[in-house]
Design an enzyme around this catalytic site. Structure first.
Site, PDB file in Angstrom:
ATOM      1  N   SER A 191       1.308  -1.116   0.085  1.00 33.49           N
ATOM      2  CA  SER A 191      -0.002  -0.079   0.520  1.00 33.49           C
ATOM      3  C   SER A 191       0.864   1.665  -0.493  1.00 33.49           C
ATOM      4  CB  SER A 191      -0.884  -0.126   0.960  1.00 33.49           C
ATOM      5  OG  SER A 191      -0.414   0.226   2.378  1.00 33.49           O
ATOM      6  N   HIS A 219      -4.305  -3.577  -2.449  1.00 33.03           N
ATOM      7  CA  HIS A 219      -4.734  -2.718  -3.426  1.00 33.03           C
ATOM      8  C   HIS A 219      -4.746  -2.946  -5.101  1.00 33.03           C
ATOM      9  CE1 HIS A 219      -4.763   1.278  -1.053  1.00 33.03           C
ATOM     10  NE2 HIS A 219      -3.854   0.083  -0.026  1.00 33.03           N
ATOM     11  N   LYS A 250     -11.503   0.569  -1.910  1.00 36.38           N
ATOM     12  CA  LYS A 250     -10.206   0.847  -2.835  1.00 36.38           C
ATOM     13  C   LYS A 250     -10.615   0.763  -3.967  1.00 36.38           C
ATOM     14  CE  LYS A 250      -7.225   0.768   1.172  1.00 36.38           C
ATOM     15  NZ  LYS A 250      -6.763  -0.140   1.719  1.00 36.38           N
TER      16      LYS A 250
HETATM   17  C1  LIG Z   1      -6.516  -0.452   2.844  1.00 40.01           C
HETATM   18  C2  LIG Z   1      -6.392  -1.446   3.764  1.00 40.01           C
HETATM   19  C3  LIG Z   1      -6.896  -2.336   4.575  1.00 40.01           C
HETATM   20  C4  LIG Z   1      -7.615  -1.710   5.219  1.00 40.01           C
HETATM   21  O1  LIG Z   1      -9.094  -2.015   4.532  1.00 40.01           O
HETATM   22  P1  LIG Z   1     -10.051  -0.908   4.432  1.00 40.01           P
HETATM   23  O2  LIG Z   1     -11.345  -1.280   3.981  1.00 40.01           O
HETATM   24  O3  LIG Z   1     -10.194   0.463   4.594  1.00 40.01           O
HETATM   25  O4  LIG Z   1     -10.853  -0.780   6.037  1.00 40.01           O
HETATM   26  C5  LIG Z   1      -6.062  -3.256   4.729  1.00 40.01           C
HETATM   27  N1  LIG Z   1      -5.259  -3.677   4.287  1.00 40.01           N
HETATM   28  C6  LIG Z   1      -4.444  -3.677   3.411  1.00 40.01           C
HETATM   29  C7  LIG Z   1      -3.421  -3.419   2.599  1.00 40.01           C
HETATM   30  C8  LIG Z   1      -5.201  -2.068   3.156  1.00 40.01           C
HETATM   31  O5  LIG Z   1      -4.357  -1.315   1.973  1.00 40.01           O
END
Ligand SMILES: *Cc1c(COP(=O)(O)O)cnc(C)c1O
Length: 410
Positions: A191, A219, A250
């Site tokens: 990320s 991602h 995302k």
């Molecule tokens: C953003 C993210 C999460 C968390 O997801 P949310 O839906 O925002 O709670 C989990 N793992 C990774 C690698 C992330 O980048």
């Protein structure tokens, strides 16, 4: 107004906050007065947004919004209860089935967030006496989940197969009959660094040691692979990954997280994933938005948006290369400009802000101390003009050569 005397907790916390400020790590919530998109309005100013994870521009897509609005009309605003009680509406079931079909797995289970997905799943699978081996740069929710599980936590150097193997050997080196369960946890597209895990080799390795793999595609979901399933699809080893995780928040532009895998895995999680069992079901609007986004993802429009995203990524990479910034391979929409010092990252973000570019500094504890960066992310919704503006603004800030030296020194 009379100044109220601080209680001892508040006194203690203000001292801690002062410490955070001294370290250049103060954070503030910025108020957005617009929907998420390539252009946002912050503090009365219109800025080009290069900080979002809305990679395909679905968060404010008309069909996604319409689906959310219709879900409110048909199913209400709230879900009313946990899914195991009376909160499992038709929409939730439909989304789970859709997710399984999308990922090509027997079953899938959605959660209210990606964070909740990790926190519910890892402790359901391993506990005290077991071992969890996590990549050094794995997301906070994966680390927290591993800690919460009570299993012995080992961290392997980022994307380092040799180090992972050493940890696997250590974990499985005990007497026969006393073998712990071993779960390897990593991300596919990282990320904050925008680099990818060596998935093919990683799957080989964990199989060789009889370990299980949880792969977080937060991602990568929607972006990679012939059907947009993620990097596991692109690498060809998806069916050997026991636990495939992702988010709906995302590229899918909605909210929530999911696990995709075998029917047995999902049945078990329904019985043991505490963030699923003891939390109210996601609201109808969020579920319907994710469903609609999944449909778009798998349509001709989805293909088109992916192609558009990769064209924008190409363009942004050309800009960065021209300005001397190092680039990761393979290409990804996450392009970190490693600045190093927290103070400089903040100063550069302010310079960019002044030129109409929203690209805030990412600092500790999101990344390690002394490794502050501007995390540039590109969306299919950006226009060519947005990228022109980015190039002009970036050309005006500091030199990458300076910062690279910094990062390696720190
Ligand atoms: C953003 C993210 C999460 C968390 O997801 P949310 O839906 O925002 O709670 C989990 N793992 C990774 C690698 C992330 O980048």
């Amino acid at each position: 107004m009379a100044h109220q005397r601080m209680n001892t907790l508040d006194r203690e916390l203000s001292a801690r906050l002062a410490e955070i400020r001294r370290a250049g790590l103060e954070r503030r919530l910025r108020r957005l007065d617009s929907p998420q998109g390539p252009q946002i309005v912050v503090g009365g100013r219109r800025l080009v947004n290069f900080a979002s994870n809305d990679y395909l521009g679905l968060a404010n897509h008309p069909a996604v919004k319409e689906a959310a609005a219709k879900a409110v009309a048909d199913f209400g605003a709230g879900a009313g209860a946990a899914r195991l009680v009376c909160g499992s509406q038709a929409l939730h079931q439909q989304l789970d089935e859709q997710l399984a079909a999308f990922k090509g797995t027997e079953a899938a289970l959605s959660f209210s967030s990606g964070y909740a997905t990790a926190l519910g799943t890892v402790p359901a699978l391993v506990s005290r006496g077991d071992v969890v081996i996590v990549d050094k740069l794995a997301h906070a929710c994966l680390i927290d989940a591993a800690r919460l599980s009570g299993a012995t936590l080992r961290v392997f150097a980022h994307n380092d197969l040799k180090d992972l193997e050493a940890k696997l050997r250590w974990a499985t080196g005990g007497a026969a009959g006393k073998q712990p369960r071993v779960l390897v946890v990593t991300e596919s597209l990282f990320s904050m660094d925008g680099d990818v895990a060596p998935l093919r080799e990683l799957v080989e390795l964990k199989d060789r040691y009889g370990a299980w793999l949880l792969l977080d595609e937060a991602h990568a979901t929607g972006l990679y692979g012939a059907r947009g399933r993620g990097l596991a699809e692109a690498c060809g080893g998806a069916d050997r990954i026991e636990v495939q995780m992702g988010t709906l928040s995302k590229a899918l532009g909605a909210a929530g997280g999911y696990i995709a895998g075998s029917r047995v895995l999902i049945d078990y999680l329904i019985h043991r994933a505490r963030s699923f069992m003891f939390s109210t079901a996601p609201v109808p609007a969020a579920v319907a938005a994710a469903s609609a986004a999944l449909q778009i993802l798998q349509s001709a429009e989805g293909q088109q948006r992916r192609a558009q995203l990769w064209a924008r990524v190409d363009r942004a990479r050309q800009t960065l290369a021209k300005l001397g910034w190092p680039l990761a391979e393979p290409p990804s929409p996450i392009l970190p400009l490693r600045v190093g010092s927290e103070a400089r990252a903040v100063a550069w973000a302010e310079q960019l802000w002044a030129q109409g570019i929203f690209l805030p500094a990412i600092r500790y504890p999101t990344v390690a101390r002394g490794q502050a960066r501007l995390r540039l992310s590109v969306s299919a919704a950006h226009t060519a003009a947005d990228l022109d503006q980015l190039e002009a603004a970036l050309a005006g800030v500091g030199q990458p050569a300076l910062s690279v030296g910094d990062a390696s020194a720190g």
